[in-house]
Write a protein that holds these residues in place. Structure first.
Motif, PDB file in Angstrom:
ATOM      1  N   ILE A 128     -14.512  90.087 130.194  1.00  0.00           N
ATOM      2  CA  ILE A 128     -13.580  89.575 131.226  1.00  0.00           C
ATOM      3  C   ILE A 128     -13.006  88.106 130.612  1.00  0.00           C
ATOM      4  O   ILE A 128     -13.698  86.891 130.147  1.00  0.00           O
ATOM      5  CB  ILE A 128     -14.502  89.187 132.327  1.00  0.00           C
ATOM      6  N   GLN A 129     -11.765  88.294 130.740  1.00  0.00           N
ATOM      7  CA  GLN A 129     -10.833  87.090 130.109  1.00  0.00           C
ATOM      8  C   GLN A 129      -9.947  86.851 131.142  1.00  0.00           C
ATOM      9  O   GLN A 129      -9.285  87.397 131.606  1.00  0.00           O
ATOM     10  CB  GLN A 129     -10.172  87.413 128.932  1.00  0.00           C
ATOM     11  N   ASN A 130     -10.107  85.498 131.690  1.00  0.00           N
ATOM     12  CA  ASN A 130      -9.342  85.101 133.111  1.00  0.00           C
ATOM     13  C   ASN A 130      -8.159  84.413 132.423  1.00  0.00           C
ATOM     14  O   ASN A 130      -7.757  83.468 131.474  1.00  0.00           O
ATOM     15  CB  ASN A 130     -10.141  84.104 133.994  1.00  0.00           C
ATOM     16  N   THR A 131      -7.156  84.712 133.214  1.00  0.00           N
ATOM     17  CA  THR A 131      -5.726  84.007 133.059  1.00  0.00           C
ATOM     18  C   THR A 131      -5.724  82.851 134.293  1.00  0.00           C
ATOM     19  O   THR A 131      -6.127  83.004 135.092  1.00  0.00           O
ATOM     20  CB  THR A 131      -4.547  84.866 133.398  1.00  0.00           C
ATOM     21  N   VAL A 132      -5.231  81.691 133.779  1.00  0.00           N
ATOM     22  CA  VAL A 132      -5.229  80.406 134.811  1.00  0.00           C
ATOM     23  C   VAL A 132      -3.813  80.168 134.894  1.00  0.00           C
ATOM     24  O   VAL A 132      -2.947  79.745 133.958  1.00  0.00           O
ATOM     25  CB  VAL A 132      -5.887  79.336 133.934  1.00  0.00           C
ATOM     26  N   ILE A 133      -3.244  80.284 135.887  1.00  0.00           N
ATOM     27  CA  ILE A 133      -1.859  79.818 136.557  1.00  0.00           C
ATOM     28  C   ILE A 133      -1.843  78.937 137.574  1.00  0.00           C
ATOM     29  O   ILE A 133      -2.415  79.307 138.528  1.00  0.00           O
ATOM     30  CB  ILE A 133      -0.916  80.950 136.865  1.00  0.00           C
ATOM     31  N   THR A 134      -1.587  77.600 137.354  1.00  0.00           N
ATOM     32  CA  THR A 134      -1.440  76.704 138.514  1.00  0.00           C
ATOM     33  C   THR A 134      -0.055  76.356 138.990  1.00  0.00           C
ATOM     34  O   THR A 134       0.909  76.567 137.906  1.00  0.00           O
ATOM     35  CB  THR A 134      -2.209  75.463 138.104  1.00  0.00           C
ATOM     36  N   ALA A 135       0.187  76.176 140.143  1.00  0.00           N
ATOM     37  CA  ALA A 135       1.527  75.448 140.787  1.00  0.00           C
ATOM     38  C   ALA A 135       1.908  74.670 139.678  1.00  0.00           C
ATOM     39  O   ALA A 135       3.125  74.613 139.525  1.00  0.00           O
ATOM     40  CB  ALA A 135       1.247  75.154 142.360  1.00  0.00           C
ATOM     41  N   GLN A 136       1.115  73.340 139.624  1.00  0.00           N
ATOM     42  CA  GLN A 136       1.372  72.326 138.777  1.00  0.00           C
ATOM     43  C   GLN A 136       1.992  72.740 137.355  1.00  0.00           C
ATOM     44  O   GLN A 136       2.915  72.347 136.943  1.00  0.00           O
ATOM     45  CB  GLN A 136       0.225  71.421 138.547  1.00  0.00           C
ATOM     46  N   GLY A 137       1.055  73.678 136.677  1.00  0.00           N
ATOM     47  CA  GLY A 137       1.552  74.033 135.437  1.00  0.00           C
ATOM     48  C   GLY A 137       3.046  74.783 135.301  1.00  0.00           C
ATOM     49  O   GLY A 137       3.730  74.477 134.479  1.00  0.00           O
ATOM     50  N   VAL A 138       3.188  75.674 136.180  1.00  0.00           N
ATOM     51  CA  VAL A 138       4.526  76.350 136.479  1.00  0.00           C
ATOM     52  C   VAL A 138       5.683  75.420 136.702  1.00  0.00           C
ATOM     53  O   VAL A 138       6.590  75.508 136.221  1.00  0.00           O
ATOM     54  CB  VAL A 138       4.510  77.581 137.485  1.00  0.00           C
ATOM     55  N   GLU A 139       5.515  74.590 137.558  1.00  0.00           N
ATOM     56  CA  GLU A 139       6.562  73.496 137.884  1.00  0.00           C
ATOM     57  C   GLU A 139       6.661  72.695 136.844  1.00  0.00           C
ATOM     58  O   GLU A 139       8.045  72.222 136.435  1.00  0.00           O
ATOM     59  CB  GLU A 139       5.760  72.739 138.795  1.00  0.00           C
ATOM     60  N   ARG A 140       5.862  72.148 135.889  1.00  0.00           N
ATOM     61  CA  ARG A 140       5.995  71.256 135.082  1.00  0.00           C
ATOM     62  C   ARG A 140       6.692  72.038 133.685  1.00  0.00           C
ATOM     63  O   ARG A 140       7.825  71.421 133.197  1.00  0.00           O
ATOM     64  CB  ARG A 140       4.875  70.925 134.260  1.00  0.00           C
ATOM     65  N   ILE A 141       6.638  73.220 133.431  1.00  0.00           N
ATOM     66  CA  ILE A 141       7.282  73.890 132.350  1.00  0.00           C
ATOM     67  C   ILE A 141       8.775  74.325 132.848  1.00  0.00           C
ATOM     68  O   ILE A 141       9.744  74.304 132.299  1.00  0.00           O
ATOM     69  CB  ILE A 141       6.656  75.058 131.749  1.00  0.00           C
ATOM     70  N   ALA A 142       8.724  74.622 134.045  1.00  0.00           N
ATOM     71  CA  ALA A 142      10.053  75.046 134.805  1.00  0.00           C
ATOM     72  C   ALA A 142      10.908  73.921 134.848  1.00  0.00           C
ATOM     73  O   ALA A 142      12.297  73.931 134.430  1.00  0.00           O
ATOM     74  CB  ALA A 142       9.976  75.762 136.208  1.00  0.00           C
ATOM     75  N   LYS A 143      10.595  72.758 135.403  1.00  0.00           N
ATOM     76  CA  LYS A 143      11.222  71.509 135.519  1.00  0.00           C
ATOM     77  C   LYS A 143      11.597  71.104 134.078  1.00  0.00           C
ATOM     78  O   LYS A 143      13.093  70.760 134.132  1.00  0.00           O
ATOM     79  CB  LYS A 143      10.502  70.418 136.135  1.00  0.00           C
TER      80      LYS A 143
END
Length: 355
Positions: free
Chosen positions: A153-168
């Motif tokens: 099992i390999q988990n993907t970690v997506i956080t709202a903060q992480g997406v917001e930072r790269i998108a901004k």
């Protein structure tokens, strides 16, 4: 005069070869511009170091690197050391602990380099890859190793903060460079939790940038569009894995991995950012003197820009383009017969000519 403290990690394989040429270029700039001063310190943290010390870097390695303005990284990888060791004990700790959550990768066709595509449309866009979380997580595990019911099992970690930072960061770049569209790589039709969060947060960020369109494209279609209509893209945002794959594909469209740079950026400048070619250590050509140093030299130019010396970054890029356009001194991957050192010399000399 400003002195810039640079940590140099040449790494494995062709890493030292191409890094030497990048340093040659930086030294030539230092010679020609009296306002530019370098304080370089080289660290031998690589696979050879691991074989001697059973670790890729000292226990206080990150503390040692914190004091620098930037890091110039070669490449890592050696058949004698498992990849999960070399990557997760050196590159990943630097990227993650130094909060280098932006991986910036220009996909630009330089004058004089032919694309394998038939179209003559210019290829010039930037991929911003989320660099601190996503699919490259060490969260997971395995059971029943070596048995018929073995599982992983390999988990993907997506956080709202992480997406917001790269998108901004991507939208700020688009706004600064008068780009009217940002393309988001997604797969929310099938990856219904993490990628839906990615889409939702990206759309929320986009709403703050009037006049800049957010286009969401499924990753499989986007890979095809990169080949069919690469001229349609200017700024792309992608998760860690999606961005990694897309930029290798993009590099193939503009001359190969030997000419493609990257920056691992901590936008807040709380920690040093790290600059490296996107290629690996290429052990099959290590020591042969035929590796293309352009990607590493271009990465050094990105480092100069990050340090506030856009003027010197432009000088380096002008030199690279001039040498390529002349076509007399290029490495085998670009159809020439010149060595790594000869190409580095030619670019350094082209820099000097501009002064």
């Amino acid at each position: 005069m400003t002195t810039y403290r640079i940590a140099v990690l040449p790494g494995d394989g062709i890493g030292p070869d191409v890094t030497n040429e990048a340093i040659k270029v930086l030294n030539r700039l230092e010679k020609m511009d009296e306002t530019f001063k370098l304080d370089l310190e080289t660290f031998d943290w690589n696979s050879e170091y691991f074989l001697k010390h059973n670790t890729m870097m000292p226990e206080d390695g990150l503390d040692q690197l914190k004091k620098f303005d930037a890091i110039l990284f070669g490449a890592i990888g050696d058949s004698r050391v498992p990849d999960e060791i070399s990557i997760w004990q050196l590159i990943m700790p630097i990227r993650k602990q130094f909060k280098q959550y932006v991986n910036m990768r220009p996909i630009k066709q330089l004058p004089g380099i032919k694309s394998p595509l038939k179209s003559d449309a210019p290829i010039d866009f930037v991929v911003f890859r989320e660099n601190a979380e996503g699919e490259y997580s060490n969260i997971g595990g395995s059971l029943y190793d070596g048995q018929s019911q073995e599982m992983a099992i390999q988990n993907t970690v997506i956080t709202a903060q992480g997406v917001e930072r790269i998108a901004k960061y991507a939208f700020e770049y688009a706004q600064k460079n008068n780009v009217r569209k940002v393309t988001s790589a997604t797969k929310s039709n099938a990856i219904i939790h993490s990628m839906k969060l990615w889409d939702t947060v990206a759309e929320k960020v986009a709403n703050n940038y009037e006049g800049i369109e957010l286009e969401s494209v499924f990753i499989d279609a986007l890979a095809a569009y990169f080949i069919q209509k690469p001229e349609s893209y200017e700024v792309v945002i992608a998760s860690n894995l999606f961005g990694d794959i897309l930029t290798d594909l993009g590099a193939a469209l503009v001359g190969g991995l030997g000419v493609s740079p990257s920056g691992n950026i901590n936008p807040e400048r709380e920690f040093p950012s790290m600059f490296e070619a996107i290629h690996g250590s290429a052990p099959d050509i290590a020591g042969k003197g035929i590796a293309n140093p352009i990607a590493q030299i271009w990465s050094a130019a990105m480092m100069l820009e990050h340090l506030g010396r856009e003027d010197l970054a432009t000088v380096v890029m002008n030199a690279i383009e001039k040498v390529i356009m002349q076509g007399q001194i290029v490495t085998p991957d670009l159809g020439g017969t010149s060595t790594t050192e000869q190409l580095g010399d030619a670019i350094a000399n082209a820099i000097e000519e501009q002064f």
